[in-house]
Structures are given as C-alpha cells and as structure tokens.
Design a protein around this motif. Structure first.
Motif, PDB file in Angstrom:
ATOM      1  N   ARG A  59      -4.854   0.965  -6.481  1.00  0.00           N
ATOM      2  CA  ARG A  59      -5.383   0.029  -5.484  1.00  0.00           C
ATOM      3  C   ARG A  59      -5.276  -1.412  -5.987  1.00  0.00           C
ATOM      4  NH1 ARG A  59     -11.064   3.088  -4.983  1.00  0.00           N
ATOM      5  NH2 ARG A  59     -10.732   2.957  -7.245  1.00  0.00           N
ATOM      6  N   THR A  90       0.822  -1.218   0.000  1.00  0.00           N
ATOM      7  CA  THR A  90       0.000   0.000   0.000  1.00  0.00           C
ATOM      8  C   THR A  90       0.849   1.259   0.000  1.00  0.00           C
ATOM      9  OG1 THR A  90      -0.219  -0.145   2.419  1.00  0.00           O
ATOM     10  CG2 THR A  90      -2.003  -1.066   1.093  1.00  0.00           C
ATOM     11  N   VAL A 139      -1.623   4.015  -1.552  1.00  0.00           N
ATOM     12  CA  VAL A 139      -3.072   3.823  -1.451  1.00  0.00           C
ATOM     13  C   VAL A 139      -3.442   3.486  -0.006  1.00  0.00           C
ATOM     14  CG1 VAL A 139      -3.282   3.032  -3.827  1.00  0.00           C
ATOM     15  CG2 VAL A 139      -2.917   1.347  -2.019  1.00  0.00           C
ATOM     16  N   GLU A 140      -4.724   3.598   0.300  1.00  0.00           N
ATOM     17  CA  GLU A 140      -5.223   3.291   1.634  1.00  0.00           C
ATOM     18  C   GLU A 140      -5.311   1.778   1.830  1.00  0.00           C
ATOM     19  OE1 GLU A 140      -5.966   5.355   4.115  1.00  0.00           O
ATOM     20  OE2 GLU A 140      -5.387   7.107   2.915  1.00  0.00           O
ATOM     21  N   ASP A 182      -8.748   0.192   1.081  1.00  0.00           N
ATOM     22  CA  ASP A 182      -9.082   0.025  -0.331  1.00  0.00           C
ATOM     23  C   ASP A 182      -8.435  -1.226  -0.912  1.00  0.00           C
ATOM     24  OD1 ASP A 182     -10.570   2.321  -0.275  1.00  0.00           O
ATOM     25  OD2 ASP A 182      -8.983   3.601  -1.038  1.00  0.00           O
ATOM     26  N   LYS A 183      -7.153  -1.400  -0.582  1.00  0.00           N
ATOM     27  CA  LYS A 183      -6.458  -2.602  -1.051  1.00  0.00           C
ATOM     28  C   LYS A 183      -7.116  -3.843  -0.457  1.00  0.00           C
ATOM     29  CE  LYS A 183      -3.290  -5.945  -0.208  1.00  0.00           C
ATOM     30  NZ  LYS A 183      -3.363  -6.954   0.852  1.00  0.00           N
TER      31      LYS A 183
END
Length: 451
Positions: free
Chosen positions: A371, A186, A191-192, A195-196
């Motif tokens: 993501r 991540t 990315v958060e 979300d992943k």
C-alpha cells in the motif's frame, strides 16, 4: 506476473530502454524544433510497440513461445482489471462533464469563496475538480481561463495564481480514486484503492493545509476582483461526491464507477443535457478517451512479461539493491525510480507503468508494505509531473496566460509539490509515522468489514 528468480540479464531490459529512448528522444527532438506539447506528439503505444519488436528480435527462443509469453502479460488479470477500470473512469468523467458537473463545481466554488482569498479558492476548487474527475489537465483546462482573468483583475502576481491552480490540480491527480495514476499504482502493486488513498491522504493533507496557509499569507489581492456569480445546480456536483465516498467506503470499484455513470446520466437526462442516444455516445466518448492508456497498458503488460522472463527485472533489482540496505532505502529507491521515469517520459501514468513491476519486486524483497509502494509511485510521479516545464500540465497552464509567464517563474512558487515531497521524505525517514498510519488504515479496514 511470472518470474525466473535465478535469471538476470541486462539484455532482458533492452526493450524497455528502447521504449523510453524512443519516447524521450522524439519529445526532445520535437521540442528543439519548437513543436508545442512535444512530448505528447508520439503516442506511447507506438514507442512500446517498437520495444516489443526489439524483444522478439533479440530474445532467444521460438517466436510462438515468445508470443505466448507476451499474451500472458497482456491478458494478466491485473492488466485486464486496470484496463476495464480505465474505460469506466473515462465514461464517468465524460458523462459527468457533459451533464454540466465540472461547470457546476467551478461556479459553486467561485460563488462561495470570498474574492479576497482568490488564490486559496483556486487551489481548493482545482483540488476538488481533479479529485472528482481524475485528471489534472482537465482541472487546469476548466479553471485556467477563469484564474487568468481573476489574476489580472486582482493584482496578485500571475505566476502565483497559476501555481495555485497547478498545485490544486496535482493534489487531485495524486489522490483521485479514478485517476490514471491511482489505477496504475494500485493495480501494479495489487492493493485496494481505498488503502492507497488513506495512506496517501495522511501525507498529502498536511502539504495541502500548509499550502493554503501560505496562499492566505502571500497571495492577498491588491484589488478585490469582482466575481460574477453564475447559475449552477448543486445536484450536478453530487455524482463526484458519491463516487469518492463509495470508493472510500470500500464498495467494489466497478460498481462505484458504473453507478456513477448511471447517476450522472440520469441527472443529465432529467435536465435535458443530453438524450438517451447521446448519453450512450458520451459513454463511448469516455471509452475512446482512454484508448491510448488502455492500449499502452496492454502492450507494457506484455513487454513486462517478456522482460521479466528474460531476466531484465531481476537485473534491475540486483543492481538497485547495491544501493539498498533495508526498508527505508528501498522506499527511497522506489521514489527515485519513478521520479527518473517521469522526468524522462513526461507522463506520470506511463512512468508508473514502466516502474510498477520493478517496484513490486523491490517491495516484496525488502518487505515494504504494498500500500505504501503504491502511494510512493503515485506521489513521486505526480510531484515531478507538476514540476517539469515540458509536462502537459505546465504547457497547457502557460498557454492560458498566452505564454506571458515562464516556467521558471512558476516552479519556485509550486509550494504544494515541494511540501508533498517534504512530508513524504519525513514519512519515509521516521518509521514510527509509517507504523501509526498503517495501524490506523488497518483499523478502518476492520470497521469497513463489519459494516
């Protein structure tokens, strides 16, 4: 992390190649000599340090300029964020284990899962422990001895019992919001975690469900083993659930992990599992458990900056793009890169750190959702980490069976890893699935924002 868009050079990639060759070569040499856990004898940071020295020796420019570039990479916000999360994740895992969280989870599962479904139970318990603690090896260590004992009593083939444990352990390694792999994937893709996790879950859950069905059908015991229930306190499982739920809701990861440490500490103090002083010592033990990956992240961050500035990353991208014609083949390329890296270094976190920067550039160039690229990095590296016979997970697991089972007996039974790869390929080759899942994730994010 900075890039010279017009510069490409194979020479720029040499430090990374040296790093991989030293790491891989040492493992192969020690393996041929019969050393146990051969690929884990040379600490990754040492191999990375050699690569950095090579970069300083062969790259042109003043030493001070190269050192400044190196420090920019080490101190990049993404790298520092990743390192602090490692420390907090380590503290949470160690404190929670010290207050009896892992033991309570195992005993709870063994108590309530019917013994006739022992293989299914081992898969589910392993999945929960590894998701909660962020470590597949930790889950195998906690569950391995119990699994071997139950396997011997039940008549279920030992390779199938061990494969169930391995599958569950790798399920959590791939999905856990506090695992090294998730943190690395991540943060390298910016990315958060939630979300992943959500994208990853839509791929991993069908694989897990099908694995459970297969274990129901083909892993029924000949003799129902007698399972002795052990005492446990359900509240000691709660910190794991708390951390997972808070992370998925979207609470800041630093707040989530710090709160998890405090919650586990409070429970441990209440039940007398440690004193206030030993609580502090356990936190520090968690920090030190992450020393290797912490230092490796710093060094690879600095090396990546040097390699990028010298044109090494651009050389890889321009070479790889000869085989990439669009978004779909870019996704396959990402999976192939991290798979080869994991097969080479036998460490999924290291594989992600090596390929993370390259993956980000490929994703940007071919408009792959970041993501998704984070999910692919984690998925493919975990698939191979749970398959290779010289990985720590396989070696530790076989050790509990006193090496009476060979890797070749287990590998064909690793149904979860095979199904995870199958569903990932379907996800990649059927764009409509990707579109639907990304829309669902976006919709959930909007709901989180309203909350």
């Amino acid at each position: 992390m900075g890039n010279d868009e017009n510069k490409k050079s194979f020479i720029g990639l040499v430090p990374f190649i040296v790093f991989i060759l030293i790491y891989l070569g040492t493992g192969i040499l020690l393996h041929l000599k019969g050393t146990k856990l051969a690929f884990y004898q040379l600490p990754g940071p040492v191999a990375a340090f050699v690569g950095i020295i090579v970069a300083f020796l062969i790259f042109k420019g003043k030493i001070q300029d190269k050192f400044t570039t190196f420090l920019e990479g080490c101190g990049h916000p993404d790298i520092m964020t990743m390192c602090i999360i490692y420390l907090l994740a380590g503290a949470f895992a160690v404190v929670s284990k010290a207050m009896g969280g892992v033991e309570a989870t195992v005993n709870f599962g063994i108590t309530y899962i019917p013994p006739q479904y022992i293989a299914v139970g081992l898969f589910i318990i392993g999945a929960f422990i590894s998701t909660a603690t962020g470590t597949s090896v930790g889950a195998i260590v906690a569950l391995g001895p119990i699994a071997v004992g139950l396997g011997e009593k039940s008549g279920v083939p030992m390779p199938l019992i061990l494969a169930a444990v391995m599958g569950g352990a790798m399920f959590g390694d791939n999905l856990s919001v506090i695992s090294d792999t998730t943190i690395a994937a991540t943060k390298t893709q910016n990315v958060e975690m939630k979300d992943k996790f959500r994208i990853n879950m839509y791929i991993a859950l069908p694989a897990a469900v099908l694995t459970i069905i297969l274990l129901f059908l083909f892993a029924r015991p000949e003799v129902i083993p007698e399972v002795v229930s052990q005492d446990y306190k359900l509240i000691k499982v709660f910190p794991y659930i708390f951390v997972l739920v808070m992370a998925l809701i979207g609470v800041n990861v630093f707040v989530v992990l710090a709160s998890g440490v405090i919650l586990s500490g409070f429970i441990g103090l209440f039940y007398g599992d440690f004193t206030l002083l030993s609580f502090g010592q356990e936190i520090y033990n968690g920090f030190t458990n992450m020393t290797e990956i912490f230092v490796l992240s710093l060094l690879t961050g600095g090396m990546a900056q040097l390699v990028t500035k010298e044109g090494g990353i651009e050389w890889v991208i321009q070479t790889v793009q000869k085989f990439i014609s669009g978004k779909r083949s870019a996704k396959i390329g990402i999976g192939l890169l991290v798979s080869l890296a994991d097969i080479a270094v036998a460490n999924n976190t290291v594989a992600i750190l090596i390929t993370g920067n390259i993956t980000k550039k490929i994703s940007e160039k071919y408009e792959v959702d970041a993501r998704e690229s984070a999910a692919f990095l984690d998925i493919f590296s975990c698939i191979w980490q749970g398959l290779i016979p010289y990985g720590a997970q396989m070696l530790v697991l076989l050790g509990f069976a006193n090496d009476s089972v060979s890797p070749m007996e287990i590998i064909p039974l690793l149904w979860y890893q095979a199904l995870l790869g199958f569903f990932t390929i379907i996800y990649i080759f059927v764009p409509k699935i990707s579109e639907i899942i990304l829309k669902i994730v976006d919709r959930k994010n909007k709901k989180d924002e309203k909350i």
